[in-house]
Design an enzyme around this catalytic site. Sequence first.
Site, PDB file in Angstrom:
ATOM      1  N   ASN A   5      31.381  34.697  46.574  1.00 58.40           N
ATOM      2  CA  ASN A   5      31.528  35.990  47.233  1.00 58.40           C
ATOM      3  C   ASN A   5      30.778  35.945  48.576  1.00 58.40           C
ATOM      4  OD1 ASN A   5      31.996  38.852  47.558  1.00 58.40           O
ATOM      5  ND2 ASN A   5      32.193  38.947  45.338  1.00 58.40           N
ATOM      6  N   PHE A  21      33.807  48.769  46.925  1.00 62.61           N
ATOM      7  CA  PHE A  21      34.970  48.908  46.012  1.00 62.61           C
ATOM      8  C   PHE A  21      35.739  50.226  46.157  1.00 62.61           C
ATOM      9  CE2 PHE A  21      32.570  46.269  42.546  1.00 62.61           C
ATOM     10  CZ  PHE A  21      32.784  45.106  43.264  1.00 62.61           C
ATOM     11  N   ASN A  39      30.776  43.186  55.623  1.00 66.55           N
ATOM     12  CA  ASN A  39      31.362  44.383  55.022  1.00 66.55           C
ATOM     13  C   ASN A  39      30.451  44.952  53.962  1.00 66.55           C
ATOM     14  OD1 ASN A  39      32.733  44.520  52.103  1.00 66.55           O
ATOM     15  ND2 ASN A  39      32.661  42.374  52.754  1.00 66.55           N
ATOM     16  N   LYS A  41      33.431  35.496  39.129  1.00 66.49           N
ATOM     17  CA  LYS A  41      33.169  35.210  40.551  1.00 66.49           C
ATOM     18  C   LYS A  41      31.686  35.396  40.844  1.00 66.49           C
ATOM     19  CE  LYS A  41      34.694  36.330  45.226  1.00 66.49           C
ATOM     20  NZ  LYS A  41      35.677  37.069  46.021  1.00 66.49           N
ATOM     21  N   ASN A  62      27.656  45.138  47.358  1.00 66.84           N
ATOM     22  CA  ASN A  62      27.674  46.517  47.835  1.00 66.84           C
ATOM     23  C   ASN A  62      27.764  47.590  46.758  1.00 66.84           C
ATOM     24  OD1 ASN A  62      27.706  45.565  50.600  1.00 66.84           O
ATOM     25  ND2 ASN A  62      29.801  44.900  50.165  1.00 66.84           N
ATOM     26  N   THR A  63      27.638  47.189  45.493  1.00 66.54           N
ATOM     27  CA  THR A  63      27.556  48.161  44.407  1.00 66.54           C
ATOM     28  C   THR A  63      26.177  47.984  43.773  1.00 66.54           C
ATOM     29  OG1 THR A  63      29.931  48.142  43.981  1.00 66.54           O
ATOM     30  CG2 THR A  63      28.528  48.833  42.153  1.00 66.54           C
ATOM     31  N   SER A  92      29.674  41.151  44.082  1.00 61.90           N
ATOM     32  CA  SER A  92      29.750  41.889  45.346  1.00 61.90           C
ATOM     33  C   SER A  92      28.390  42.523  45.612  1.00 61.90           C
ATOM     34  CB  SER A  92      30.835  42.966  45.278  1.00 61.90           C
ATOM     35  OG  SER A  92      32.083  42.356  45.362  1.00 61.90           O
TER      36      SER A  92
HETATM   37  C1  LIG Z   1      36.296  43.321  53.963  1.00 61.35           C
HETATM   38  C2  LIG Z   1      36.050  42.493  52.729  1.00 61.35           C
HETATM   39  C3  LIG Z   1      36.186  43.065  51.478  1.00 61.35           C
HETATM   40  C4  LIG Z   1      35.972  42.294  50.323  1.00 61.35           C
HETATM   41  N1  LIG Z   1      36.134  42.872  49.095  1.00 61.35           N
HETATM   42  C5  LIG Z   1      35.975  42.124  47.985  1.00 61.35           C
HETATM   43  C6  LIG Z   1      36.237  42.658  46.696  1.00 61.35           C
HETATM   44  O1  LIG Z   1      36.613  43.828  46.542  1.00 61.35           O
HETATM   45  N2  LIG Z   1      36.075  41.851  45.622  1.00 61.35           N
HETATM   46  C7  LIG Z   1      35.680  40.544  45.748  1.00 61.35           C
HETATM   47  O2  LIG Z   1      35.547  39.852  44.732  1.00 61.35           O
HETATM   48  N3  LIG Z   1      35.432  40.006  46.955  1.00 61.35           N
HETATM   49  C8  LIG Z   1      35.587  40.753  48.064  1.00 61.35           C
HETATM   50  N4  LIG Z   1      35.361  40.181  49.282  1.00 61.35           N
HETATM   51  C9  LIG Z   1      34.868  38.792  49.366  1.00 61.35           C
HETATM   52  C10 LIG Z   1      36.022  37.782  49.542  1.00 61.35           C
HETATM   53  O3  LIG Z   1      36.892  37.808  48.448  1.00 61.35           O
HETATM   54  C11 LIG Z   1      35.464  36.358  49.703  1.00 61.35           C
HETATM   55  O4  LIG Z   1      34.802  35.973  48.523  1.00 61.35           O
HETATM   56  C12 LIG Z   1      34.492  36.232  50.870  1.00 61.35           C
HETATM   57  O5  LIG Z   1      34.914  37.015  51.965  1.00 61.35           O
HETATM   58  C13 LIG Z   1      34.328  34.782  51.323  1.00 61.35           C
HETATM   59  O6  LIG Z   1      35.545  34.232  51.751  1.00 61.35           O
HETATM   60  P1  LIG Z   1      35.986  34.156  53.328  1.00 61.35           P
HETATM   61  O7  LIG Z   1      34.836  33.546  54.057  1.00 61.35           O
HETATM   62  O8  LIG Z   1      37.237  33.349  53.313  1.00 61.35           O
HETATM   63  O9  LIG Z   1      36.219  35.556  53.744  1.00 61.35           O
HETATM   64  C14 LIG Z   1      35.578  40.940  50.451  1.00 61.35           C
HETATM   65  C15 LIG Z   1      35.446  40.370  51.714  1.00 61.35           C
HETATM   66  C16 LIG Z   1      35.678  41.113  52.850  1.00 61.35           C
HETATM   67  C17 LIG Z   1      35.528  40.467  54.204  1.00 61.35           C
END
Ligand SMILES: Cc1cc2nc3c(=O)[nH]c(=O)nc-3n(C[C@H](O)[C@H](O)[C@H](O)COP(=O)(O)O)c2cc1C
Length: 345
Positions: free
Chosen positions: A256, A123, A119, A227, A186-187, A184
């Site tokens: 993350n 934000f 992704n 985080k 992406n910013t 994150s």
């Molecule tokens: C579509 C998507 C959007 C996400 N948006 C955020 C976010 O806004 N803030 C954040 O701290 N992590 C965000 N994450 C990261 C997740 O919180 C998590 O740290 C990461 O996906 C790893 O966990 P997982 O393997 O269980 O998905 C996002 C992940 C995905 C897939």
Amino acid sequence: MYKAIIRPTMYRAWGGDPETMHHWMMDRLAFISRFQALLKIIEVANAYKAPGLEREVFGVRFPNPVGLAGGFDKNGVALPALAALGFGFIEAGTVTRHKQPGNEKPRIFRITEDDALINRMGFPNEGADAISERLAKEPTPSIPIGWSIGKSKITPQDEAIDDYLYSLRKLYPYANFFTINVSSPNTPGLRQLQDKEPLDRLLQAVVQESESIATKSGVNAKPVLVKIAPDLSEEQINDVIEVCLSRRVRGIIATNTTLTRNGLSRDIGEAGGLSGRPLRARALEVVSYLCKRLDGAIPVIGVGGIASPDDARRMFDAGASLIQIYTSFIYEGPGIMKRINKQIL
Ligand SMILES: Cc1cc2nc3c(=O)[nH]c(=O)nc-3n(C[C@H](O)[C@H](O)[C@H](O)COP(=O)(O)O)c2cc1C
């Protein structure tokens, strides 16, 4: 039933676009959130409750240790329904001071054969003002809510601290804890805030603000967590630990999404953060390292690729106090929380 019927049907709907499906689902969950009777039915069918699952971590009581990771409910519109599905806590957001649309679509990609997602959302959210105004009119959710806050894209790097402080103040009444999201991918510039000096200045300001709001309102200060990314070196992780301990940060969330493409069976050629199964080994490695170095000084929340009771057990064995899931909630469905909690018991 989720994997055999619901998941394939949802994948085929709306031309298979994951984000359109997500919004469709969030609208339904937000609608359900308004009806106590419906919530009760969902809770009875899904939530697994037992005193043995309860935890007290950084002064907050959790009904179970399996939470929803940041980014799923970015505006906090469906917290009651998500709670009824059986999560022990939810990290809502990431919220920014300014309302923003996020990156251009498409910006979420499924790699089904690897149980992974890429992704580059950036934000998208309604902004701290609108979100806090809405939360003021809604009942308090039944489980702890952590609000994840980040930097708005339009805010210059040298004004980042004010941006975080603004969101913290706005969301203070509605949070059981805060997560400072500096990880994150992406910013632009966000991950640079993980460097020792900028991180130190940011965390000093945020923790002080949390403590000063609490003193003025006569309540306990809301815990502030950080985080981090899985792509940090050992040296960088050591810096994060040092800053967290000196600035009274109450916990670290690791990790993350990753910018690497390790563990993927094919690179789909899309930019963004990778989550799900390919992240599992690295997230576990970072959590193990953190827990060893911290030696219980502050708790760690483990997240990244947890998709089964065994994955969860490995995170707890490594020393995590709580865990979070995101990608496996999509691939496995809501039954995953119950399966993990049953094994914990
Ligand atoms: C579509 C998507 C959007 C996400 N948006 C955020 C976010 O806004 N803030 C954040 O701290 N992590 C965000 N994450 C990261 C997740 O919180 C998590 O740290 C990461 O996906 C790893 O966990 P997982 O393997 O269980 O998905 C996002 C992940 C995905 C897939």
